[in-house]
Design a protein around this motif. Structure first.
Motif, PDB file in Angstrom:
ATOM      1  N   SER B   4      18.570 115.020  89.992  1.00 29.87           N
ATOM      2  CA  SER B   4      19.535 115.654  89.106  1.00 29.87           C
ATOM      3  C   SER B   4      20.938 115.301  89.592  1.00 29.87           C
ATOM      4  N   SER B   5      21.817 115.181  88.646  1.00 31.64           N
ATOM      5  CA  SER B   5      23.127 114.598  88.918  1.00 31.64           C
ATOM      6  C   SER B   5      23.916 115.389  89.938  1.00 31.64           C
ATOM      7  N   GLU B   6      23.696 116.684  89.992  1.00 33.35           N
ATOM      8  CA  GLU B   6      24.472 117.495  90.927  1.00 33.35           C
ATOM      9  C   GLU B   6      24.220 117.101  92.381  1.00 33.35           C
ATOM     10  N   LEU B   7      23.034 116.554  92.643  1.00 36.49           N
ATOM     11  CA  LEU B   7      22.735 116.135  94.014  1.00 36.49           C
ATOM     12  C   LEU B   7      23.561 114.925  94.436  1.00 36.49           C
ATOM     13  N   ILE B   8      23.826 114.066  93.481  1.00 30.11           N
ATOM     14  CA  ILE B   8      24.582 112.857  93.784  1.00 30.11           C
ATOM     15  C   ILE B   8      26.034 113.201  94.123  1.00 30.11           C
ATOM     16  N   LYS B   9      26.500 114.254  93.484  1.00 33.92           N
ATOM     17  CA  LYS B   9      27.893 114.635  93.701  1.00 33.92           C
ATOM     18  C   LYS B   9      28.188 114.828  95.181  1.00 33.92           C
ATOM     19  N   GLY B  10      29.253 114.234  95.608  1.00 34.89           N
ATOM     20  CA  GLY B  10      29.667 114.412  96.985  1.00 34.89           C
ATOM     21  C   GLY B  10      29.118 113.366  97.929  1.00 34.89           C
ATOM     22  N   THR B  11      28.108 112.624  97.486  1.00 39.03           N
ATOM     23  CA  THR B  11      27.551 111.601  98.364  1.00 39.03           C
ATOM     24  C   THR B  11      27.939 110.190  97.928  1.00 39.03           C
ATOM     25  N   LEU B  12      28.475 110.077  96.723  1.00 39.53           N
ATOM     26  CA  LEU B  12      28.778 108.757  96.181  1.00 39.53           C
ATOM     27  C   LEU B  12      29.736 107.965  97.071  1.00 39.53           C
ATOM     28  N   LYS B  13      30.792 108.601  97.484  1.00 37.04           N
ATOM     29  CA  LYS B  13      31.783 107.918  98.307  1.00 37.04           C
ATOM     30  C   LYS B  13      31.160 107.394  99.601  1.00 37.04           C
ATOM     31  N   THR B  14      30.341 108.206 100.202  1.00 41.21           N
ATOM     32  CA  THR B  14      29.685 107.816 101.450  1.00 41.21           C
ATOM     33  C   THR B  14      28.728 106.645 101.229  1.00 41.21           C
ATOM     34  N   ILE B  15      27.989 106.692 100.131  1.00 41.20           N
ATOM     35  CA  ILE B  15      27.065 105.601  99.812  1.00 41.20           C
ATOM     36  C   ILE B  15      27.820 104.283  99.668  1.00 41.20           C
ATOM     37  N   VAL B  16      28.911 104.334  98.923  1.00 39.72           N
ATOM     38  CA  VAL B  16      29.693 103.119  98.688  1.00 39.72           C
ATOM     39  C   VAL B  16      30.253 102.567 100.003  1.00 39.72           C
ATOM     40  N   LEU B  17      30.801 103.454 100.817  1.00 38.13           N
ATOM     41  CA  LEU B  17      31.365 103.016 102.097  1.00 38.13           C
ATOM     42  C   LEU B  17      30.288 102.374 102.970  1.00 38.13           C
ATOM     43  N   LYS B  18      29.126 102.993 103.009  1.00 39.84           N
ATOM     44  CA  LYS B  18      28.042 102.456 103.838  1.00 39.84           C
ATOM     45  C   LYS B  18      27.584 101.080 103.356  1.00 39.84           C
ATOM     46  N   LEU B  19      27.484 100.913 102.042  1.00 46.64           N
ATOM     47  CA  LEU B  19      27.075  99.615 101.506  1.00 46.64           C
ATOM     48  C   LEU B  19      28.092  98.547 101.873  1.00 46.64           C
ATOM     49  N   LEU B  20      29.362  98.905 101.806  1.00 43.36           N
ATOM     50  CA  LEU B  20      30.406  97.938 102.147  1.00 43.36           C
ATOM     51  C   LEU B  20      30.375  97.604 103.640  1.00 43.36           C
ATOM     52  N   GLU B  21      30.005  98.571 104.426  1.00 43.01           N
ATOM     53  CA  GLU B  21      29.893  98.319 105.871  1.00 43.01           C
ATOM     54  C   GLU B  21      28.780  97.303 106.148  1.00 43.01           C
ATOM     55  N   ASP B  22      27.692  97.453 105.420  1.00 39.35           N
ATOM     56  CA  ASP B  22      26.543  96.578 105.657  1.00 39.35           C
ATOM     57  C   ASP B  22      26.706  95.194 105.056  1.00 39.35           C
ATOM     58  N   ASN B  23      27.502  95.115 103.981  1.00 35.83           N
ATOM     59  CA  ASN B  23      27.526  93.857 103.237  1.00 35.83           C
ATOM     60  C   ASN B  23      28.858  93.123 103.265  1.00 35.83           C
ATOM     61  N   ASN B  24      29.767  93.597 104.076  1.00 32.72           N
ATOM     62  CA  ASN B  24      31.046  92.920 104.206  1.00 32.72           C
ATOM     63  C   ASN B  24      31.899  93.015 102.950  1.00 32.72           C
ATOM     64  N   ARG B  25      31.417  92.447 101.851  1.00 33.13           N
ATOM     65  CA  ARG B  25      32.154  92.645 100.608  1.00 33.13           C
ATOM     66  C   ARG B  25      31.213  92.654  99.420  1.00 33.13           C
ATOM     67  N   MET B  26      31.562  93.472  98.444  1.00 34.72           N
ATOM     68  CA  MET B  26      30.738  93.603  97.244  1.00 34.72           C
ATOM     69  C   MET B  26      31.645  93.878  96.053  1.00 34.72           C
ATOM     70  N   TYR B  27      31.134  93.593  94.859  1.00 31.18           N
ATOM     71  CA  TYR B  27      31.888  93.964  93.662  1.00 31.18           C
ATOM     72  C   TYR B  27      31.161  95.098  92.955  1.00 31.18           C
ATOM     73  N   GLY B  28      31.880  95.762  92.055  1.00 29.83           N
ATOM     74  CA  GLY B  28      31.405  97.010  91.478  1.00 29.83           C
ATOM     75  C   GLY B  28      30.010  96.956  90.879  1.00 29.83           C
ATOM     76  N   TYR B  29      29.820  96.056  89.982  1.00 29.75           N
ATOM     77  CA  TYR B  29      28.529  95.972  89.313  1.00 29.75           C
ATOM     78  C   TYR B  29      27.402  95.738  90.307  1.00 29.75           C
ATOM     79  N   GLU B  30      27.720  94.930  91.325  1.00 33.49           N
ATOM     80  CA  GLU B  30      26.742  94.633  92.369  1.00 33.49           C
ATOM     81  C   GLU B  30      26.314  95.925  93.083  1.00 33.49           C
ATOM     82  N   ILE B  31      27.264  96.802  93.290  1.00 36.43           N
ATOM     83  CA  ILE B  31      26.973  98.065  93.976  1.00 36.43           C
ATOM     84  C   ILE B  31      26.003  98.912  93.163  1.00 36.43           C
ATOM     85  N   THR B  32      26.261  99.008  91.858  1.00 36.48           N
ATOM     86  CA  THR B  32      25.362  99.809  91.016  1.00 36.48           C
ATOM     87  C   THR B  32      23.937  99.258  91.070  1.00 36.48           C
ATOM     88  N   GLN B  33      23.828  97.941  91.024  1.00 31.25           N
ATOM     89  CA  GLN B  33      22.505  97.319  91.020  1.00 31.25           C
ATOM     90  C   GLN B  33      21.810  97.455  92.365  1.00 31.25           C
TER      91      GLN B  33
END
Lengths: 113, 113
Positions: B4-33
Motif C-alpha cells: 500500500s502506498s502509505e508504506l512507500i512514503k518516507g522511504t523513497l528518498k532513501t531508496i533513490v540515494l542508495k541506488l545512486l550509491e551502488d550505481n554511480n549514476r542513473m537517470y530517472g526512468y532507469e531508477i523506476t525500472q
DNA sequence: AAAGATACATAAGATTCCAATGCATTAGAC
DNA sequence: GTCTAATGCATTGGAATCTTATGTATCTTT
C-alpha cells in the motif's frame, strides 16, 4: 537516535493496531507512552497524529470505544473489532514483508555481520 | 503483494540515494525500472513521485546532474555529491535502525510479561 | 503506420503527519 | 496550600509527500 518523522508515516496505523492486539484495550495517552517506552524514545507519537488516526480507525469500524472515568478524568478505551483483528494481521504481515524487501533493496546486513 | 502506498512514503528518498550509491549514476526512468525489477513489482515508483524527489535532492545539493543525448533523446543522469554520499549513509543507517525497532514492536506478544 | 516503450516534466488533489493550541483533572513539589 | 508537571481528551492550520492525470517528444516493434 530519534527517527525522522517521514519514516513514521505509513506505519502509525499498523503500530496502533498491533498494540491493541497485544493489550486488548488501551486509551490514547497510554498508547503514546507505551510506544515511547517500548522504543526507548526513538518513536514519539504526537497526539496530533494519534487522535485523528484513532478516529479514523473507529469510523472504519476497526475499533470500538468505551468511555470510562477514573475519578472525574475521562479515558476513552479502544478495542479491536472482529474486522480490526483480521485487518491487524493483514497490516502486520504486509509491513513485515515490506521490511524484508527494503532490507534486500538496501542490502542491509543486520545482526550477524 | 503490492505494498500500500502509505508504506512507500518516507522511504523513497532513501531508496533513490542508495541506488545512486551502488550505481554511480542513473537517470530517472532507469531508477523506476530498477526498483520495479529488484522488488519483483512490489514497489512501483511513479514518475510523478520520482521526479519531484530528484529535483529536491538536486536543490539540496545531494546530487549533481549531467544531461546527455542518446540520439535525440535526452537523459538526465544523477550522481551523488560528496554531501549526498554521507547523507546516504546516514539515511540508510537510520532506516535499518528503524526497521529493527519496528520488528521488535511487531513481535511483542504481551504488553507486560 | 500504429502502438507501446522510453524519457522528461508539471499540476491538482488527497493523505497524512507536525506543531501549536486549548480545556480540564490529578499528583507531586515546595 | 499553591504551583507546576503530568495526565487525558481534542482540534486546527500548515507542511510534506505521494497519486492521478496530463502533456510533450522520441524510439522500437509489429
Amino acid at each position: 537516535m530519534i527517527y525522522s518523522s517521514e519514516l513514521i508515516k505509513g506505519t502509525l496505523k499498523t503500530i496502533v493496531l498491533k498494540l491493541l492486539e497485544d493489550n486488548n484495550r488501551m486509551y490514547g495517552y497510554e498508547i503514546t507512552q507505551r510506544v515511547k517506552e517500548l522504543t526507548k524514545d526513538r518513536i514519539q507519537i504526537t497526539e496530533g497524529a494519534l487522535y485523528p488516526t484513532l478516529h479514523v480507525l473507529e469510523q472504519d469500524g476497526l475499533v470500538t470505544t468505551e468511555l470510562e472515568y477514573n475519578g472525574k478524568r475521562a479515558r476513552k478505551y479502544y478495542s479491536l473489532s472482529a474486522e480490526g483483528k483480521s485487518m491487524t494481521k493483514e497490516k502486520v504481515n504486509e509491513l513485515a514483508d515490506f521490511m524484508e524487501t527494503m532490507k534486500f533493496l538496501l542490502d542491509i546486513k543486520t545482526g550477524i555481520a
